[in-house]
Design a protein around this motif. Structure first.
Motif: not given
Length: 197
Positions: A159-185
């Motif tokens: 579960v932790f690895h599957a959600t890595g895009r949403f907490h691993d700092p290497q993906y921080a640039a993705d976190w401002v994407s307008p679709t990131i919350l939809t993708e997270f959900e």
């Protein structure tokens, strides 16, 4: 003696000042002398609390990581919530904390990203603590019959690895994407559906 030097020199005060110095100079240029100067003390005074620059940077990193763990532990330990709702809230809280840190203080977040890569012992302990919390939530769900997992620790790591895009700092640039919350959900809903007994 400066007003800052009149205050007692505590590890917490040193760590707070070190954060400011790191924010100002960055992890490669900040020195213990800079921290001591900001505190109005000799660098030897800082070394009495932290024996090396590496120890000081590691303590700052540990302090920063520990702040997010407190909220996650409250979610994990909540006796009134189901395991499924805890899992969803835990993942949301982790993502929100990381986005908050990256967005509100990008200089310090960039500094910590560098520090995290340098101090694997601190990072490893932090990751272990996070996956242990996930394990407790999943184990609670298994015991209640709402979640299914044959190997709870392995499931927590997955579960932790599957959600890595949403907490691993290497993906921080993705976190401002307008679709990131939809993708997270979508990812969170998929994981929770997959874990249901």
């Amino acid at each position: 003696m400066s007003p800052a030097a009149a205050e007692p020199l505590t590890p917490e005060r040193i760590l707070e000042t070190t954060e400011e110095v790191l924010r100002r100079f960055g992890p490669t240029k900040a020195t213990v002398v800079d921290v001591a100067r900001a505190l109005g003390v000799s660098h030897g005074s800082v070394y009495r609390h932290f024996p090396s620059k590496a120890a000081l940077r590691e303590a700052v990193t540990d302090r920063w990581l520990a702040k997010s763990v407190v909220v996650l532990e409250e979610i994990t330990s909540d006796p009134g919530a189901s395991a499924e709702s805890k899992l969803e809230a835990w993942l949301e809280s982790l993502f929100a904390a990381k986005r908050h840190k990256a967005g509100d203080d990008p200089e310090l977040f960039a500094t910590y990203t560098v520090l995290l890569s340098e101090h694997s012992g601190v990072v490893d302990a932090h990751l272990t603590e996070l996956t242990d919390q996930l394990s407790r939530i999943i184990a609670e769900g298994v015991a209640a019959g709402s979640l299914a997992a044959e190997d709870v620790p392995a499931t927590a790591r997955a579960v932790f690895h599957a959600t890595g895009r949403f907490h691993d700092p290497q993906y921080a640039a993705d976190w401002v994407s307008p679709t990131i919350l939809t993708e997270f959900e979508a990812v969170t809903a998929l994981l929770i559906r997959g874990l249901r007994a």
